[in-house]
Design a protein around this motif. Structure first.
Motif, short mmCIF file in Angstrom:
data_model
loop_
_atom_site.label_atom_id
_atom_site.label_comp_id
_atom_site.label_asym_id
_atom_site.label_seq_id
_atom_site.Cartn_x
_atom_site.Cartn_y
_atom_site.Cartn_z
N ASP A 112 0.83 -1.20 0.00
CA ASP A 112 0.00 0.00 0.00
C ASP A 112 0.86 1.26 0.00
O ASP A 112 0.59 2.22 -0.72
CB ASP A 112 -0.92 -0.03 1.23
N TRP A 113 1.93 1.25 0.82
CA TRP A 113 2.86 2.37 0.84
C TRP A 113 3.51 2.56 -0.54
O TRP A 113 3.66 3.69 -1.01
CB TRP A 113 3.96 2.11 1.88
N TYR A 114 3.90 1.46 -1.15
CA TYR A 114 4.54 1.51 -2.46
C TYR A 114 3.62 2.16 -3.50
O TYR A 114 4.04 3.06 -4.24
CB TYR A 114 4.92 0.10 -2.90
N ILE A 117 3.06 6.06 -2.81
CA ILE A 117 4.19 6.97 -3.03
C ILE A 117 4.76 6.84 -4.45
O ILE A 117 5.11 7.84 -5.08
CB ILE A 117 5.29 6.71 -1.97
N CYS A 118 4.82 5.61 -4.95
CA CYS A 118 5.45 5.39 -6.25
C CYS A 118 4.46 5.43 -7.41
O CYS A 118 4.85 5.70 -8.55
CB CYS A 118 6.19 4.06 -6.26
N LYS A 119 3.18 5.15 -7.16
CA LYS A 119 2.15 5.15 -8.20
C LYS A 119 0.95 6.00 -7.77
O LYS A 119 -0.19 5.51 -7.75
CB LYS A 119 1.69 3.72 -8.50
N PRO A 120 1.16 7.25 -7.43
CA PRO A 120 0.06 8.05 -6.86
C PRO A 120 -1.11 8.26 -7.82
O PRO A 120 -2.26 8.34 -7.37
CB PRO A 120 0.74 9.38 -6.52
N THR A 125 -7.30 3.71 -8.00
CA THR A 125 -7.84 2.64 -8.84
C THR A 125 -7.35 1.27 -8.41
O THR A 125 -8.13 0.32 -8.31
CB THR A 125 -7.45 2.87 -10.32
N LEU A 126 -6.04 1.18 -8.12
CA LEU A 126 -5.45 -0.11 -7.74
C LEU A 126 -5.83 -0.52 -6.32
O LEU A 126 -6.19 -1.68 -6.08
CB LEU A 126 -3.93 -0.04 -7.88
N MET A 127 -5.74 0.41 -5.38
CA MET A 127 -6.02 0.10 -3.98
C MET A 127 -7.45 0.52 -3.65
O MET A 127 -7.70 1.39 -2.83
CB MET A 127 -5.01 0.82 -3.06
N ASN A 128 -8.42 -0.14 -4.30
CA ASN A 128 -9.83 0.17 -4.03
C ASN A 128 -10.32 -0.60 -2.82
O ASN A 128 -9.61 -1.44 -2.25
CB ASN A 128 -10.68 -0.15 -5.27
N THR A 129 -11.56 -0.34 -2.43
CA THR A 129 -12.11 -0.95 -1.22
C THR A 129 -12.13 -2.47 -1.30
O THR A 129 -11.78 -3.17 -0.35
CB THR A 129 -13.54 -0.42 -0.97
N ARG A 130 -12.54 -2.99 -2.44
CA ARG A 130 -12.61 -4.45 -2.60
C ARG A 130 -11.25 -5.10 -2.46
O ARG A 130 -11.12 -6.14 -1.80
CB ARG A 130 -13.23 -4.77 -3.98
#
Length: 282
Positions: A112-114, A117-120, A125-130
């Protein structure tokens, strides 16, 4: 019908001091993590993936320390170092499953940190709720199932000899050592589970933080760079201690010369890292 835990019995002159120290650690851990959970639940601004994982970690740390510290405190206070057979197996299950869950959860948090910070631009889109729910649920489920399988393989073992366990809790290797059965298969399974639940998550965590630190170093603002690097490096140190001590305890050869050293390292990931892990992330 019962076992005797010898881990802290070798320091009779320090029983009161150890009791007070562990009591302060336990109260600090429980109170600090409850505060974090309350803040994450009540503050709408903290309903983000990072704080969702932090809330999970705080809940896990409270459960993790509660599997061993209350029994240790009671033992130090009363001098009664016995634990029933069923209580020992139950402690082993929760101690092991929560440890495996934490390994997976820390790896998910580093990912999640990656992304943050690296893909803001792609983060939301990538780290969605599901996906967050899947990572958290997968961490808890994998830890529970892995140790359930381990306990299933342990069930045929016969305990007919000495009932003294040279440890401060019912951990796998000290418990296996007092069995009268052939333990080669269960020791191999213990080693495999240790490898699966420590090496891949640790490598993923390390890779994520290397990428994060490389991105932080490109920040033009000196103040922002120092703040981000401080938070990241503090958490990386704690995570490395956690993974490193677990790998030393479960993956190094089972030699008598390393017994006392491994018990010290067991204290690190069992007692010392839980109070600081969530706070270092926050």
């Amino acid at each position: 019908m019962e076992f005797i835990l010898l881990g802290l019995g070798q320091l009779p002159d320090l029983q009161i001091l150890l009791f007070l120290m562990f009591l302060v650690i336990y109260i600090t851990t429980i109170a600090g993590n409850i505060l974090i959970i309350a803040l994450v639940v009540t503050d709408q601004h903290l309903h983000t993936p990072m704080y969702f994982f932090l809330g999970n970690l705080s809940c896990l740390e409270n459960c993790y320390t509660s599997t061993t510290l209350p029994q240790m405190l009671a033992s130090l206070l009363t001098g009664d170092k016995t634990i029933s057979f069923s209580g020992c197996i139950t402690q082993l299950y929760f101690f092991g499953s929560l440890g495996c869950t934490e390994c997976c959860l820390l790896a998910a948090m580093s990912y999640d940190w990656y992304l943050a910070i690296c893909k803001p631009l792609h983060y939301s889109t990538l780290m969605n709720t599901r996906f967050c729910l899947q990572l958290a649920a997968g961490s808890w489920l994998n830890g529970s199932l892995a140790i359930a399988i381990f306990i299933l393989f342990m069930s045929p073992l016969i305990f007919c000899g000495p009932n003294e366990i040279d440890h401060f809790c019912c951990d796998s290797i000290p418990l296996i050592k007092v069995s009268c059965s052939d333990t080669h298969l269960i020791i191999l399974l213990d080693f495999i589970l240790a490898c699966v639940f420590t090496l891949p998550p640790f490598l993923l965590t390390l890779t994520s933080y290397v990428c994060v630190i490389a991105t932080i170093l490109k920040i033009p603002s000196t103040t922002g760079k120092q703040k981000a690097f401080s938070i990241c490096s503090n958490h990386l140190i704690i995570v490395t201690i956690f993974y490193g001590t677990i790998m030393i305890v479960y993956m190094l050869p089972k030699r008598e010369t390393l017994r006392d050293l491994k018990e010290v390292f067991s204290f690190c990931y069992t007692v010392l890292t839980p109070p600081v892990n969530p706070s270092s992330t926050a």
